[in-house]
Design a protein around this motif. Structure first.
Motif, mmCIF file in Angstrom:
data_model
loop_
_atom_site.group_PDB
_atom_site.id
_atom_site.type_symbol
_atom_site.label_atom_id
_atom_site.label_comp_id
_atom_site.label_asym_id
_atom_site.label_seq_id
_atom_site.Cartn_x
_atom_site.Cartn_y
_atom_site.Cartn_z
ATOM 1 N N ARG A 369 62.191 71.238 80.895
ATOM 2 C CA ARG A 369 62.649 69.858 80.922
ATOM 3 C C ARG A 369 64.113 69.795 81.379
ATOM 4 N NH1 ARG A 369 60.173 67.760 75.199
ATOM 5 N NH2 ARG A 369 61.158 65.774 75.735
ATOM 6 N N SER A 370 64.637 68.586 81.478
ATOM 7 C CA SER A 370 66.009 68.398 81.942
ATOM 8 C C SER A 370 67.001 69.021 80.968
ATOM 9 C CB SER A 370 66.315 66.909 82.085
ATOM 10 O OG SER A 370 66.339 66.281 80.814
ATOM 11 N N ARG A 371 68.208 69.281 81.448
ATOM 12 C CA ARG A 371 69.261 69.807 80.581
ATOM 13 C C ARG A 371 69.493 68.876 79.403
ATOM 14 N NH1 ARG A 371 74.609 68.613 79.925
ATOM 15 N NH2 ARG A 371 75.961 70.297 79.159
ATOM 16 N N HIS A 372 69.521 67.572 79.653
ATOM 17 C CA HIS A 372 69.749 66.599 78.584
ATOM 18 C C HIS A 372 68.680 66.725 77.500
ATOM 19 C CE1 HIS A 372 70.995 62.889 76.627
ATOM 20 N NE2 HIS A 372 69.762 62.433 76.729
ATOM 21 N N SER A 373 67.418 66.852 77.903
ATOM 22 C CA SER A 373 66.323 66.961 76.941
ATOM 23 C C SER A 373 66.404 68.270 76.159
ATOM 24 C CB SER A 373 64.977 66.863 77.662
ATOM 25 O OG SER A 373 64.850 65.612 78.297
ATOM 26 N N ARG A 374 66.707 69.371 76.862
ATOM 27 C CA ARG A 374 66.826 70.663 76.167
ATOM 28 C C ARG A 374 67.951 70.614 75.132
ATOM 29 N NH1 ARG A 374 67.049 72.571 81.443
ATOM 30 N NH2 ARG A 374 69.106 73.540 81.081
ATOM 31 N N GLN A 375 69.094 70.062 75.539
ATOM 32 C CA GLN A 375 70.241 69.994 74.634
ATOM 33 C C GLN A 375 69.922 69.137 73.411
ATOM 34 O OE1 GLN A 375 72.853 71.768 74.805
ATOM 35 N NE2 GLN A 375 73.464 72.182 76.905
ATOM 36 N N ILE A 377 66.970 68.721 71.942
ATOM 37 C CA ILE A 377 66.116 69.501 71.035
ATOM 38 C C ILE A 377 66.938 70.556 70.295
ATOM 39 C CG2 ILE A 377 64.174 71.111 70.911
ATOM 40 C CD1 ILE A 377 63.082 69.671 73.460
ATOM 41 N N LEU A 378 67.806 71.254 71.015
ATOM 42 C CA LEU A 378 68.598 72.322 70.407
ATOM 43 C C LEU A 378 69.601 71.770 69.395
ATOM 44 C CD1 LEU A 378 69.160 74.458 73.622
ATOM 45 C CD2 LEU A 378 67.719 75.073 71.660
ATOM 46 N N ARG A 379 70.203 70.623 69.702
ATOM 47 C CA ARG A 379 71.148 70.015 68.751
ATOM 48 C C ARG A 379 70.452 69.623 67.463
ATOM 49 N NH1 ARG A 379 72.880 66.930 73.135
ATOM 50 N NH2 ARG A 379 71.787 65.123 72.252
ATOM 51 N N GLU A 380 69.301 68.963 67.582
ATOM 52 C CA GLU A 380 68.638 68.394 66.419
ATOM 53 C C GLU A 380 67.925 69.432 65.566
ATOM 54 O OE1 GLU A 380 66.066 65.382 67.919
ATOM 55 O OE2 GLU A 380 67.680 63.916 68.183
ATOM 56 N N ASN A 381 67.456 70.501 66.192
ATOM 57 C CA ASN A 381 66.680 71.505 65.461
ATOM 58 C C ASN A 381 67.459 72.765 65.131
ATOM 59 O OD1 ASN A 381 63.651 70.518 65.478
ATOM 60 N ND2 ASN A 381 64.488 70.032 67.490
ATOM 61 N N TYR A 382 68.452 73.104 65.951
ATOM 62 C CA TYR A 382 69.141 74.378 65.781
ATOM 63 C C TYR A 382 70.651 74.243 65.655
ATOM 64 C CZ TYR A 382 64.589 75.221 67.781
ATOM 65 O OH TYR A 382 63.243 75.186 68.037
ATOM 66 N N LEU A 383 71.159 73.002 65.729
ATOM 67 C CA LEU A 383 72.546 72.681 65.403
ATOM 68 C C LEU A 383 73.574 73.330 66.334
ATOM 69 C CD1 LEU A 383 72.400 72.887 61.495
ATOM 70 C CD2 LEU A 383 71.722 71.020 62.993
ATOM 71 N N PHE A 384 73.259 73.436 67.624
ATOM 72 C CA PHE A 384 74.272 73.926 68.548
ATOM 73 C C PHE A 384 74.062 73.328 69.930
ATOM 74 C CE2 PHE A 384 70.825 76.887 69.338
ATOM 75 C CZ PHE A 384 70.898 77.150 70.697
ATOM 76 N N ILE A 385 75.102 73.405 70.737
ATOM 77 C CA ILE A 385 75.060 72.965 72.124
ATOM 78 C C ILE A 385 74.987 74.205 73.009
ATOM 79 C CG2 ILE A 385 76.330 71.796 73.965
ATOM 80 C CD1 ILE A 385 77.525 69.989 71.769
ATOM 81 N N CYS A 386 73.960 74.296 73.822
ATOM 82 C CA CYS A 386 73.717 75.505 74.623
ATOM 83 C C CYS A 386 74.693 75.585 75.794
ATOM 84 C CB CYS A 386 72.284 75.504 75.133
ATOM 85 S SG CYS A 386 71.840 76.994 76.048
ATOM 86 N N THR A 387 75.239 76.779 75.990
ATOM 87 C CA THR A 387 76.131 77.039 77.131
ATOM 88 C C THR A 387 75.620 78.213 77.962
ATOM 89 O OG1 THR A 387 77.548 78.449 75.755
ATOM 90 C CG2 THR A 387 78.170 76.119 75.951
ATOM 91 N N CYS A 388 74.289 78.338 78.045
ATOM 92 C CA CYS A 388 73.707 79.419 78.841
ATOM 93 C C CYS A 388 73.937 79.128 80.324
ATOM 94 C CB CYS A 388 72.213 79.543 78.539
ATOM 95 S SG CYS A 388 71.182 78.240 79.276
ATOM 96 N N PRO A 389 73.724 80.102 81.218
ATOM 97 C CA PRO A 389 73.968 79.883 82.645
ATOM 98 C C PRO A 389 73.216 78.685 83.219
ATOM 99 C CG PRO A 389 73.706 82.222 82.201
ATOM 100 C CD PRO A 389 73.393 81.517 80.920
#
Length: 416
Positions: A369-375, A377-389
């Motif tokens: 999915r889009s970066r916005h959608s991935r971020q 899910i990760l914020r709400e479930n895993y409490l972080f903002i992804c900075t992967c490549p």
């Protein structure tokens, strides 16, 4: 609601629920990897101390605790109560999931399920795939949790807790209240309860990422009433002086965050095992073509009736695997090759000595999915903002979510 039953193996293999900071590991670390500090933001990570090639197995691990999902069990996905191995024969499972009782599978010798070795708890009749699993469950937690004849009494507090959980957490399921229940029982049965509590406490159980000002989505104001009902029922079922800190309002939120952010999805299927074993048969070209056509049609029939739910499903807490950080372009992946809760971490591409080992906390659909959608899910479930490549490369993309994704995010139950 139709929960006729199926989640594909890839979905379950990649369905991770991870924390922002990593736990200090108690399990023995195998050769070829080490756990050390990744950076201040991520905490610990898993690193290669030797080179691995694509397809290599990095490690295998059994969970500290695992549990079948409550709806999955209710809808007759018969699994070993301890290791979550599918206990229906491939033919029985196919008949149920296609709603075709006349269906006959060829090559029954390829079915790995052997009912002759199943074992029942003599008190409550809970089913295990073997005497070894029954004994292990009894020694770890089942002595406390065994309901005896009350297992059929809907008024039993433990059954009421599960029913309440089901009414809050609808499919597709991502966790189980039974993880918390088994954790509590393991503490009570442990010869050293404090050490067992400490072992669980090493899994990250923060409810808020204060640095990013992110709260786990299941702990928001809209769910506080539901959490209090669960806490009250859990206290009635489980209270003991060794776990009293888990049953306070703050402590319950903390342990709830633990199972929500650390739980690894698990899937097993006697059908997929039968298909895999069929691949090893020595057949003529004509016979192989016929078998392939049969299997293709079987999966079409399964899809028409059972949709996305094929497996016995649950989740578990894995001490080593929890050290793996997330990337939207992972170099490793998780599978369940043994047909039970034993996890296999394998290389998705070559990994060089000294390189950090990453998995995806997102399933195959979400990671595309889009970066916005991935971020989100990760914020709400895993409490972080992804900075992967991948996320850094897409940082300039418009923050837009599709109507379908928006509707998914606005459903107001804890199963989102």
């Amino acid at each position: 609601m139709n929960y006729s039953g199926r989640t594909n193996n890839n979905h379950m293999a990649n369905q991770n629920f991870k924390p922002l900071l990593k736990m200090a590991v108690s399990a023995a670390v195998p050769a070829g990897v080490e756990i050390r500090q990744a950076d201040v933001r991520k905490g610990k990570g898993l690193f290669a101390t030797t080179s691995f090639r694509e397809g290599d197995v990095i490690l295998t691990e059994t969970p500290l605790v695992s549990a079948q999902f409550c709806w999955n069990e209710l809808y007759k996905y018969k699994a070993c109560e301890f290791c979550l191995r599918s206990l229906e024969t491939a033919e029985e499972m196919s008949q149920r999931l296609t709603e075709n009782p006349a269906l006959t599978l060829p090559h029954p010798e390829c079915c790995a399920v052997d009912p002759s070795v199943f074992s029942l708890c003599p008190q409550c009749q809970v089913l295990y795939c073997s005497e070894a699993c029954r004994t292990e469950a009894w020694n770890r937690y089942h002595r406390v949790l065994c309901m005896g004849p009350s297992r059929t009494d809907g008024k039993h507090p433990l059954l009421q807790l599960q029913e309440t959980w089901r009414n809050i957490h609808y499919p597709p399921e991502t966790s189980s209240i039974m993880l918390l229940v088994k954790m509590a029982a393991m503490v009570r049965q442990s010869p050293d309860p404090k050490r067992m509590v400490d072992r669980f406490s090493k899994f990250v159980h923060t409810t808020v990422n204060e640095e990013e000002e992110i709260m786990h989505k299941l702990l928001g104001k809209e769910f506080q009433g539901q959490l209090e009902v669960l806490r009250s029922l859990a206290a009635e079922c489980l209270y003991h002086e060794d776990i009293q800190q888990w049953l306070t309002p703050e402590g319950f939120q903390s342990v709830f965050a633990l199972i929500g952010t650390n739980g690894q999805g698990i899937g097993s299927s006697s059908i997929s095992k039968w298909v895999k074993n069929c691949e090893s048969l020595v057949l003529s070209s004509e016979e192989k073509e016929q078998l392939d056509a049969f299997i293709d049609q079987l999966y079409i029939d399964l899809d028409q009736v059972s949709g996305a739910f094929l497996n016995c499903e649950g989740s578990g807490l894995y001490e080593l695997q929890s050290a793996c950080n997330h990337s939207c372009v992972p170099n490793a992946e998780i599978s369940f090759l043994h047909g039970n809760h034993t996890l296999t971490l394998s290389c998705a591409r070559d990994i060089e000595q000294g390189e950090e080992i990453f998995i995806s906390y997102l399933d195959e659909c979400d990671v595309d999915r889009s970066r916005h959608s991935r971020q989100k899910i990760l914020r709400e479930n895993y409490l972080f903002i992804c900075t992967c490549p991948k996320c850094l490369e897409q940082a300039g993309d418009i923050d837009e979510t599709s109507e379908e994704e928006m509707s998914e995010g606005e459903e107001g139950d804890m199963g989102d």
